[in-house]
Design an enzyme around this catalytic site. Structure first.
Site, mmCIF file in Angstrom:
data_model
loop_
_atom_site.group_PDB
_atom_site.id
_atom_site.type_symbol
_atom_site.label_atom_id
_atom_site.label_comp_id
_atom_site.label_asym_id
_atom_site.label_seq_id
_atom_site.Cartn_x
_atom_site.Cartn_y
_atom_site.Cartn_z
ATOM 1 N N GLU A 115 1.035 -0.946 -0.123
ATOM 2 C CA GLU A 115 0.030 -0.537 0.274
ATOM 3 C C GLU A 115 0.997 1.071 -0.286
ATOM 4 O O GLU A 115 0.805 2.692 -0.071
ATOM 5 C CB GLU A 115 -0.944 -0.020 1.471
ATOM 6 C CG GLU A 115 -1.953 -1.493 1.116
ATOM 7 C CD GLU A 115 -1.415 -2.004 1.278
ATOM 8 O OE1 GLU A 115 -0.883 -2.630 1.750
ATOM 9 O OE2 GLU A 115 -2.611 -3.404 1.471
ATOM 10 N N HIS A 167 -11.667 -5.644 8.842
ATOM 11 C CA HIS A 167 -12.514 -5.754 7.636
ATOM 12 C C HIS A 167 -13.193 -4.967 7.732
ATOM 13 O O HIS A 167 -14.196 -5.861 7.051
ATOM 14 C CB HIS A 167 -12.899 -7.345 6.875
ATOM 15 C CG HIS A 167 -10.969 -8.393 6.296
ATOM 16 N ND1 HIS A 167 -10.059 -8.781 7.585
ATOM 17 C CD2 HIS A 167 -10.923 -8.035 5.504
ATOM 18 C CE1 HIS A 167 -8.893 -8.625 6.782
ATOM 19 N NE2 HIS A 167 -9.775 -8.648 5.576
#
Lengths: 321, 335
Positions: free
Chosen positions: A58, A125
């Site tokens: 990322e 998540h």
């Protein structure tokens, strides 16, 4: 014919790729696979070389987007889950957010964050990270609650000359449907009155808009009219629309799925108290997710975030005080 | 094609090195005189490597210099005025007094403005190179410069891996100056040599004596040719010693005498000077004249910049966004 929130995001990206040669998409599994949620389904085939698979990096994904933006492109970075964007946080808040201020070179990148809880998602998540991004100057933070906004705000995000954190809610991906894509839309930075009412104002955004609308519908059966303001953009916050609503109702409840400390609710209440204290007939209230990591089990999760039922309870409390 | 270090190119390289060194010396004086806000970070001992990187780059390339790359910056086109304006906080500088000292660049001209987070510039260069490829450009290259300390960061790992996957024409230049602030290499990495890391990423490595201009020049020219010809990222590790503190606030007492007297402790300026006189026919008198005129030019630039004053906080624009209407005007000063 109907279109889901997720399909609207895919269609917005298809529109952008088709109409702007500067746009490309970069993220894990976004290519031939079509993305973890299929938000880029078939786009790699339709737009060869412009929908690129990234390694699980990322930091490098977002850093490279800044470099590409300097070179005049308009990257869309898909982070698989908002929770993972913390790995690239430095590039977003220190590199992207400061670029224009430091160098006068704009940084038009869009960071797509599949956000928020779904049943069984668990601690890593499910997160809503809009407030930590909104904290940093130089970023715009969008939190669309409708299919129409998911489409129009994503297109506008990529068109803007600034870095945008686009928090799209996973809970809305499949369940939320519209008849068609919008022809026109409110701009980024403007809130929307999702439901009119005279007795109290709820300020909310993203998936919580729907919980609040459900609560308002149920309260209406008792003759209580709740006005629901959908912020749409949490940075900048449309303070004028909020204050105008509170001026009509005299009561304010803020609802957000994110954690309470220093969040959007805190910011909204702070602004209303500072700028419209005399408009209030009661102390402003707020509901957030519980201040714990997000639980995995559906039974725990069902009470961890605000729901129509907890919003009703908070509304009844607000109307009594 | 490699460019040779001939009489013409070495003169150019030496002049950049000399200007960088003289500028550093003046900045140190200005710092001690209290004329500089914040820190001053010098490139003493790293000029030969830095200039070799700067001169391997061409217009249209991408350059992300680090804090000790004064010579490379000059070679890539930075002016002494830009450098001084940034260090002295002139509103006419490239960062308009919003950022200072080594945090400067002109991204539109390919020179990235570093943030303080080490390793974070590498992927920015990657992205610019990916964009150039997407736009159909060819023959371009990028150079990202770091110290050995940055090789310990996650950003270094992610970006070098990314560059390798994308086969980007990237020079990743590591100046192993033996100390990251005060941390010695033994506490920074456990591999024998930093070039050992290259195999893990699938990139080509080059090792070079960073004190020797000719070696640096040849290594950078060769690595640049490979990168431009499509051979992917090139990891260059130069062994040298920082001949100053981390910043001018640091007396570098932790640098051992053994280290100072070892090969890496040699001053690349002195070695370059010997190379100029013994191999390329320049006279001591000629070099002395350059030094005097460089000093004079720098002093002239300082007098210009000092007259420019600092920024005005009341007329300054406080908008962090390019989209003017979306700037939040919550701050009382912001109008």
């Amino acid at each position: 014919m109907s279109i889901t929130y997720l399909e609207a995001i895919r269609e917005a990206q298809a529109y952008l790729l088709k109409n702007d040669p500067r746009v490309y998409i970069y993220g894990q599994d976004v290519g031939a696979f079509g993305g973890a949620f299929k938000a880029t389904k078939n786009l790699a085939t339709e737009f060869p070389g412009r929908v690129i698979d990234a390694p699980i990096s990322e930091d490098a994904m977002i850093g490279s987007a800044v470099g590409a933006a300097i070179e005049g492109l308009r990257p869309i970075i898909e982070v698989q889950f908002a929770d993972f964007s913390t790995v690239g946080f430095n590039q977003m808040v220190n590199q992207a957010a400061t670029l224009f201020w430091r160098t006068e070179v704009p940084c038009p990148i869009t960071l797509r964050l599949p956000s928020g809880g779904t049943s069984g998602g668990g601690p890593f998540h499910s997160q809503c990270l809009e407030s930590i991004y909104a904290h940093f100057p130089g970023l715009i933070v969008c939190t669309p609650a409708t299919v129409e906004d998911a489409y129009s705000m994503l297109i506008e995000s990529v068109t803007l000359d600034d870095p945008v954190v686009f928090c799209e809610h996973k809970y809305l991906y499949f369940h939320l449907k519209a008849k068609s894509l919008p022809q026109e839309a409110l701009p980024i930075g403007k809130a929307r009155i999702a439901r009119e009412g005279r007795d109290m104002t709820i300020v909310t955004y993203s998936a919580m808009v729907h919980e609040c609308l459900e609560a308002a519908k149920e309260m209406a059966q008792d003759g209580i009219q709740i006005e629901v303001v959908d912020l749409r953009t949490v940075k900048p916050i449309d303070t004028d629309t909020i204050i105008a609503s509170v001026a009509r109702t005299g009561r304010l409840l803020c609802v957000a799925e994110e954690w309470p400390w220093g969040g959007v609710n805190a910011e909204v209440i702070s602004r209303v108290v500072a700028e419209g204290f005399n408009l209030l007939d009661a102390p402003p209230q707020r509901i957030n997710a519980k201040d714990t990591p997000i639980p995995y089990h559906p039974r725990l999760w069902s009470v961890h975030r605000p729901t129509a039922q907890s919003i009703i309870a908070a509304s009844r409390h607000l109307l009594r005080i | 094609m490699n460019q040779e270090l001939n009489r013409e190119t070495i003169e150019q390289a030496y002049r950049y090195m000399l200007t960088a060194r003289k500028l550093d010396e003046r900045l140190a004086q200005l710092y001690r005189a209290g004329d500089i806000f914040g820190g001053v970070f010098l490139g003493k001992g790293q000029e030969a490597l830095s200039v070799s990187v700067g001169m391997a780059l061409r217009k249209g390339d991408i350059y992300a210099p680090l804090i000790r790359d004064g010579a490379g910056r000059l070679a890539f086109g930075e002016t002494v005025l830009d450098a001084l304006r940034n260090c002295l906080g002139s509103p006419l500088g490239p960062m308009r007094a919003r950022d200072g000292n080594v945090h400067r660049g002109r991204p539109r001209e390919g020179c990235m403005a570093m943030i303080s987070h080490l390793g974070a510039s590498i992927s920015v260069v990657n992205g610019a190179l990916m964009a150039k490829r997407m736009k159909g450009e060819s023959g371009f290259m990028g150079a990202a410069c770091i110290g050995e300390g940055a090789t310990s960061t996650g950003a270094f790992h992610e970006a070098l891996n990314q560059a390798a996957i994308e086969k980007l024409p990237l020079l990743l230049v590591v100046a192993n100056n033996q100390y990251a602030y005060s941390t010695p290499t033994t506490m920074q990495f456990a591999c024998k040599k930093l070039t050992d890391k290259a195999v893990g990423y699938g990139v080509t490595a080059h090792e070079v004596d960073g004190t020797d201009l000719e070696s640096c020049w040849n290594t950078l020219q060769s690595a640049a040719r490979k990168a431009r010809e499509g051979e992917g990222p090139q990891l260059i590790v130069a062994e040298l010693l920082r001949l100053c503190g981390h910043g001018e606030h640091d007396d570098a007492h932790y640098v051992t005498d053994d280290m100072k007297q070892s090969n890496v402790g040699k001053d690349c300026m002195e070695l370059a000077r010997t190379l100029m006189t013994s191999q390329h026919g320049f006279s001591d008198q000629e070099l002395q004249e350059w030094e005097t005129s460089t000093q004079k030019d720098i002093n002239h630039s300082i007098s210009i910049v000092k007259q420019e004053g600092g920024p005005d906080p009341y007329t300054h624009s406080w908008n962090p966004l390019a989209t003017r209407e979306l700037n939040e005007q919550a701050n009382g000063i912001a109008k």
